[in-house]
Enzyme design. Structure first.
Site, PDB file in Angstrom:
ATOM      1  N   LYS A 137     -12.358  -4.011  -9.701  1.00  0.00           N
ATOM      2  CA  LYS A 137     -13.094  -2.853 -10.221  1.00  0.00           C
ATOM      3  C   LYS A 137     -12.160  -1.909 -10.983  1.00  0.00           C
ATOM      4  O   LYS A 137     -12.484  -1.424 -12.051  1.00  0.00           O
ATOM      5  CB  LYS A 137     -13.691  -2.097  -9.025  1.00  0.00           C
ATOM      6  CG  LYS A 137     -15.108  -1.739  -9.213  1.00  0.00           C
ATOM      7  CD  LYS A 137     -15.736  -1.037  -8.035  1.00  0.00           C
ATOM      8  CE  LYS A 137     -14.973  -1.134  -6.747  1.00  0.00           C
ATOM      9  NZ  LYS A 137     -15.414  -0.266  -5.688  1.00  0.00           N
ATOM     10  N   LYS A 172      -6.502 -10.572 -11.393  1.00  0.00           N
ATOM     11  CA  LYS A 172      -7.549 -10.745 -10.396  1.00  0.00           C
ATOM     12  C   LYS A 172      -8.771  -9.922 -10.818  1.00  0.00           C
ATOM     13  O   LYS A 172      -8.606  -8.847 -11.416  1.00  0.00           O
ATOM     14  CB  LYS A 172      -6.999 -10.135  -9.083  1.00  0.00           C
ATOM     15  CG  LYS A 172      -7.271 -10.929  -7.850  1.00  0.00           C
ATOM     16  CD  LYS A 172      -6.458 -10.338  -6.726  1.00  0.00           C
ATOM     17  CE  LYS A 172      -7.405  -9.834  -5.663  1.00  0.00           C
ATOM     18  NZ  LYS A 172      -6.735  -9.419  -4.436  1.00  0.00           N
ATOM     19  N   LYS A 211       0.830  -1.216   0.000  1.00  0.00           N
ATOM     20  CA  LYS A 211       0.000   0.000   0.000  1.00  0.00           C
ATOM     21  C   LYS A 211       0.860   1.261   0.000  1.00  0.00           C
ATOM     22  O   LYS A 211       0.492   2.266  -0.584  1.00  0.00           O
ATOM     23  CB  LYS A 211      -0.958  -0.013   1.185  1.00  0.00           C
ATOM     24  CG  LYS A 211      -2.063  -1.031   0.981  1.00  0.00           C
ATOM     25  CD  LYS A 211      -3.213  -0.827   1.928  1.00  0.00           C
ATOM     26  CE  LYS A 211      -4.310  -1.832   1.613  1.00  0.00           C
ATOM     27  NZ  LYS A 211      -5.335  -1.892   2.633  1.00  0.00           N
TER      28      LYS A 211
END
Ligand code: SF4
Length: 330
Positions: A196, A193, A113
């Site tokens: 969105k 994967k 992240k």
């Protein structure tokens, strides 16, 4: 016999897709029969990355609707919003005080992240696994359904539990990971994967026409160039979807006929469409009923909050007693 407890956090991150449904939701729904499940919509976790305060309220509601429509049963399980149960952050603070920073710096998701959002490396991002530990142990959950990418977080939770129990006395059980039946559906590109941000998803609320539009152009076994080439179902993401949605006889038929070049990919996808929509149609009907009954959803979350708080308050009583500050909490 009292049922063992399960905790799982649900990110209110917008429309859910069939990857979420097959990878996590089905398992959460199945666990309700054997365990007392507490499912938290973890809005505090969602705040560790950029978020829009104008959207989070409806995202939480949509998330509750999706899970109720998919089969979370408020008669059996608790569905609540994390920030409505203040004990989550109270316990997280206490666990913070016994968690070495070095343990958090080695968590792989923090490193990822930090690289993805170099302009927003906040304290919450580093501390995320401690809040997650608090989410779990607040309810003394024995079992946590996780994907394999979440295993380091759960191991950290177990380390924190051991440290707390050693320093202050036994309060928390060490939770165990429950790895669901892994059936990872890739995106329509057949490589990444389902996500969105990659625009490669079939959403739970897509209409049958929208699903067909997506399936008809979805990538199959890349080695099957022509209709007359035998295919390799095990190397085809459409076949993985069949295994997640289709009847056994359809799975067997598609596997056999694909390998014998007896059917084309479009025929195979049409069979998948029927099976997939057979499962999604009733779910979509429930979604639409719940969207028209916002009050019921809010009441369900209110009930969930009350039930969760009851358990959380008992745990915090024990924690404050062990910490020597219970006298001031009467
Ligand atoms: Fe995949 Fe079905 Fe085409 Fe075989 S026939 S390659 S399983 S889509």
């Amino acid at each position: 016999m009292t049922k063992k407890r399960v905790f799982s956090g649900i990110q209110p991150s917008g429309r859910l897709h069939i990857g979420n449904y097959v990878g996590a939701m089905r398992n959460m729904i199945a666990l309700q029969d054997d365990y007392f499940c507490i499912y938290g919509i973890v809005d505090y976790h969602a705040m560790t990355v950029h978020f829009n305060p104008q959207e989070i309220e409806s995202s939480i509601l949509d998330c509750a609707i999706d899970y109720l429509a998919a089969g979370i049963d408020p008669e059996k399980s608790v569905l609540m919003v994390q920030s409505a149960v203040s004990e989550h952050t109270e316990l997280a603070w206490i666990l913070n005080t016994i968690t070495p920073i070095s343990w958090l710096l080695r968590v792989p998701t923090f490193k990822e992240k930090r690289e993805q959002n170099p302009d927003y490396v906040n304290m919450g991002l580093l501390d995320y696994p401690v809040l997650m530990a608090a989410d779990i142990v607040l309810y003394k959950a024995a079992v946590v359904p996780v994907g394999d990418d979440q295993l380091p977080h759960l191991e950290l939770t177990r380390e924190i539990v051991r440290r707390f129990n050693t320093l202050f006395g036994q309060v928390f059980p060490e939770p165990k990971a429950q790895l669901g039946e892994v059936r990872r559906i890739l995106g329509l590109d057949g490589v990444n994967k389902m996500s969105k941000s990659l625009d490669n998803c079939i959403y739970l609320d897509d209409s049958k026409e929208e699903i067909w539009k997506k399936l008809s152009t979805a990538v199959t076994d890349v080695r099957r160039k022509r209709r007359t080439d035998p295919g390799n179902p095990e190397d085809c993401n459409i076949f993985t979807m069949h295994k997640a949605f289709s009847k056994k006889e359809d799975i067997d038929y598609c596997s056999r006929e694909c390998q014998a070049a007896g059917i084309g990919c479009l025929d195979c996808k049409k069979i998948l469409l029927e099976n997939m929509y057979y499962e999604l149609e009733p779910l979509q009907k429930k979604q639409s009923d719940l969207r028209n009954n916002r009050q019921y959803v809010l009441e369900t979350l209110g009930d969930g909050k009350r039930k969760a708080k009851e358990i959380a308050a008992q745990t915090m009583d024990e924690v404050y007693t062990k910490l020597g500050i219970k006298t001031y909490h009467q």
